[in-house]
Design an enzyme around this catalytic site. Structure first.
Site, mmCIF file in Angstrom:
data_model
loop_
_atom_site.group_PDB
_atom_site.id
_atom_site.type_symbol
_atom_site.label_atom_id
_atom_site.label_comp_id
_atom_site.label_asym_id
_atom_site.label_seq_id
_atom_site.Cartn_x
_atom_site.Cartn_y
_atom_site.Cartn_z
ATOM 1 N N HIS A 150 0.982 -0.851 -0.026
ATOM 2 C CA HIS A 150 0.451 -0.477 0.100
ATOM 3 C C HIS A 150 0.794 1.318 -0.278
ATOM 4 O O HIS A 150 1.080 1.649 0.928
ATOM 5 C CB HIS A 150 -1.113 -0.216 1.015
ATOM 6 C CG HIS A 150 -1.819 -0.546 0.608
ATOM 7 N ND1 HIS A 150 -2.675 -1.360 2.127
ATOM 8 C CD2 HIS A 150 -3.141 -1.576 0.042
ATOM 9 C CE1 HIS A 150 -4.027 -2.159 1.564
ATOM 10 N NE2 HIS A 150 -3.888 -2.481 0.857
ATOM 11 N N GLU A 241 -6.094 -8.706 3.155
ATOM 12 C CA GLU A 241 -5.007 -9.904 3.781
ATOM 13 C C GLU A 241 -6.350 -10.733 4.997
ATOM 14 O O GLU A 241 -5.939 -11.551 4.926
ATOM 15 C CB GLU A 241 -3.885 -8.948 4.938
ATOM 16 C CG GLU A 241 -2.697 -10.107 5.568
ATOM 17 C CD GLU A 241 -2.233 -9.385 7.008
ATOM 18 O OE1 GLU A 241 -2.327 -9.963 7.810
ATOM 19 O OE2 GLU A 241 -1.958 -8.278 6.382
ATOM 20 N N THR A 310 -2.406 -8.452 10.339
ATOM 21 C CA THR A 310 -0.767 -8.413 10.728
ATOM 22 C C THR A 310 -0.868 -7.294 11.196
ATOM 23 O O THR A 310 0.195 -6.428 12.288
ATOM 24 C CB THR A 310 0.307 -8.595 10.022
ATOM 25 O OG1 THR A 310 0.499 -8.612 8.871
ATOM 26 C CG2 THR A 310 0.094 -10.374 9.932
ATOM 27 N N SER A 377 -3.380 2.076 3.552
ATOM 28 C CA SER A 377 -2.168 1.296 5.155
ATOM 29 C C SER A 377 -2.659 1.263 5.995
ATOM 30 O O SER A 377 -3.085 2.448 6.898
ATOM 31 C CB SER A 377 -0.685 2.002 4.395
ATOM 32 O OG SER A 377 0.382 1.613 5.599
ATOM 33 N N ASN A 379 -1.302 -0.488 8.774
ATOM 34 C CA ASN A 379 -0.493 -0.133 9.278
ATOM 35 C C ASN A 379 -0.153 1.152 9.954
ATOM 36 O O ASN A 379 -0.107 1.871 10.386
ATOM 37 C CB ASN A 379 0.813 -0.948 9.281
ATOM 38 C CG ASN A 379 1.709 -0.077 8.496
ATOM 39 O OD1 ASN A 379 2.750 0.606 8.357
ATOM 40 N ND2 ASN A 379 1.802 -0.524 6.950
ATOM 41 N N SER A 439 5.575 0.123 4.363
ATOM 42 C CA SER A 439 5.259 0.135 3.201
ATOM 43 C C SER A 439 6.126 0.950 2.696
ATOM 44 O O SER A 439 5.717 1.264 1.412
ATOM 45 C CB SER A 439 3.722 0.167 2.128
ATOM 46 O OG SER A 439 3.426 -1.269 2.693
#
Length: 464
Positions: A150, A241, A310, A377, A379, A439
């Protein structure tokens, strides 16, 4: 015998009640008829992508990884592709920060960099293998099932290398455009089982860049399935994911946050937790895109296991696991908890390290935070969330193009709102905390900081 599997319509192969050979893969067993389903309501949800639990996804994946048309280790071009990535993605500014204890001052701008930030090992590995694929197959048509990661800068670079996204029409991937002999990259997030079946049936070259941490989660939900536990997956049901993880699970439900997890636990306890849940019908309506086919909350929440996307917030995943465990203890007794609850540690090290570094950074004296990473994204969104929760002015951008003209910025908040702000940089000396998602290349952060330096330099000239 070949399996005819079409992603755009449900398919079955009742004749697979005995071991059969899939071209290029070998033998796998399907104890009951294989049923692949796609929901017309939400093609991106796990419910629309999952292969029925009767199909042994673990055996299929194991055999796929051993086939001649499968590669997940690269093609021997690691050194030269890493050299190319270093030229394209590294940063002198970031290097200076690291060499000076993660803090440096340029003019009136002091930058404090999080001690863990940017490209994680799994992302770097995925991009590097994708680069190798183009080197190995210079003249072949190369497809990718989703964005490799991402980050718009990296994805644009792959487009320039003629790595093409499989087209989507009406929310559905058009796999029929992929021909025998083409190369297909599976991204760092992985791919759902039915997509892998489709590609193996087409006899294409599969280049698998799935992060090993994602594969670890798949192994966990497969253990849940083996023990007849329903997987409670902490994630976003439409995230690539989680779609892939759900396809390896048996029965599952995806919860986005603590609020949704509390609702599920309240239902398990018959409304005796906080009273947030209601009827079975309302439960199924609330989670209609986030549960396995035929999910029954009355029978499928008796034995549960915890898994996670994750990239989710580490602390929240842990709290959800503790809540579910306490709920099971209250329902069935402490002495019976192991019969009704199972949990494995599937929190990604890189995600945890970046979040821990962010918590440390926001404890320092900062005027503002600059969070750099793709707007899709997960994360990165949680890094922004940490800053917002501390009350620090925080600006989440996906590239330097969001800064300017002048002292203006367009940024995203944790929950998705896009905001524009004038005079976002205060006058005079400023201390900026900086971090980037897993990323995000260092070069993208550098380009953003250069814009900051330019604004402050112009300010100094006007004062003079």
């Amino acid at each position: 015998m070949s399996i005819s599997l079409h992603l755009l319509r449900p398919s079955t192969c009742a004749e697979l009640s005995s071991p059969e050979v899939v071209p290029g893969i070998g033998t796998f067993r399907c104890r009951k008829p294989l049923s692949v389903r796609c929901s017309a309501e939400s093609s991106s949800s796990p419910a629309s992508m999952a292969v029925e639990s009767e199909f042994d996804a673990k055996v299929f994946r194991k055999n796929l990884t051993r086939s001649k048309n499968y590669n997940r280790r690269g093609f021997g071009h690691k050194e030269e592709t890493l050299e190319l990535m270093n030229r394209e993605y590294t940063s002198d500014i970031i290097k200076t920060l690291k060499e000076n204890g993660y803090e440096y001052t340029w003019g009136t701008v002091t930058v404090r960099l999080a001690e863990a930030y940017g490209f994680c090992w799994g992302v770097e590995r995925a991009v590097q293998i994708a680069y190798e694929a183009r080197k190995q197959f210079p003249d072949d048509k190369i497809w990718i099932t989703n964005e490799i990661i991402h980050n718009p800068t990296v994805n644009k670079r792959l487009e320039e290398m003629e790595v093409q996204n499989i087209p989507i029409e009406n929310g559905k991937k058009q796999f029929e455009i992929v021909d025998k002999g083409d190369v297909v990259i599976l991204p760092a997030f992985g791919a759902a089982v039915d997509e892998m079946l489709t590609l193996s049936d087409k006899n294409v070259q599969i280049v698998d860049t799935t992060c090993p941490w994602v594969s670890k989660v798949w192994n966990s939900v497969e253990k849940h399935k083996k023990g007849d536990y329903t997987s409670i997956i902490h994630g976003k049901y439409s995230h690539e994911e989680t779609v892939a993880t759900a396809s390896f699970a048996g029965k599952y439900i995806v919860v986005k946050n603590m609020k949704e997890a509390t609702y599920v636990c309240d239902y398990i306890l018959g409304g005796k937790l906080d009273g947030s849940s209601s009827t079975k019908e309302e439960f199924l309506e609330k989670f209609k895109y986030a549960v396995s086919k035929g999910f029954d909350p009355d029978s499928d929440l008796i034995k549960v296991g915890i898994a996670n996307q994750t990239t989710m917030l580490k602390g929240e995943t842990e709290e959800i696991g503790k809540l579910v465990e306490r709920t099971v203890m209250q329902k069935y007794g402490v002495e019976n908890v192991n019969e009704h609850f199972i949990s494995f540690n599937t929190i990604c090290d890189a995600t945890q390290e970046r979040q821990d570094a962010m918590y440390k950074l926001v404890d320092e004296k900062l005027d503002l935070m600059l969070v750099v990473g793709g707007w899709n994204s997960s994360n990165t969104s949680h890094l922004q969330e940490i800053a917002e929760l501390r009350g620090i002015p925080s600006y989440w951008i996906d590239s330097e193009q969001r800064i300017g003209p002048g002292n203006k910025i367009a940024y995203k908040l944790n929950h998705g709102e896009l905001v524009e702000k004038e005079n976002w940089l205060p006058e005079g000396p400023v201390t900026i905390g900086v971090t980037s998602g897993a990323s995000t290349p260092d070069k993208v952060v550098e380009d953003a900081l250069k814009k900051v330096f330019d604004i402050k330099r112009e300010e100094a000239l006007q004062v003079a």
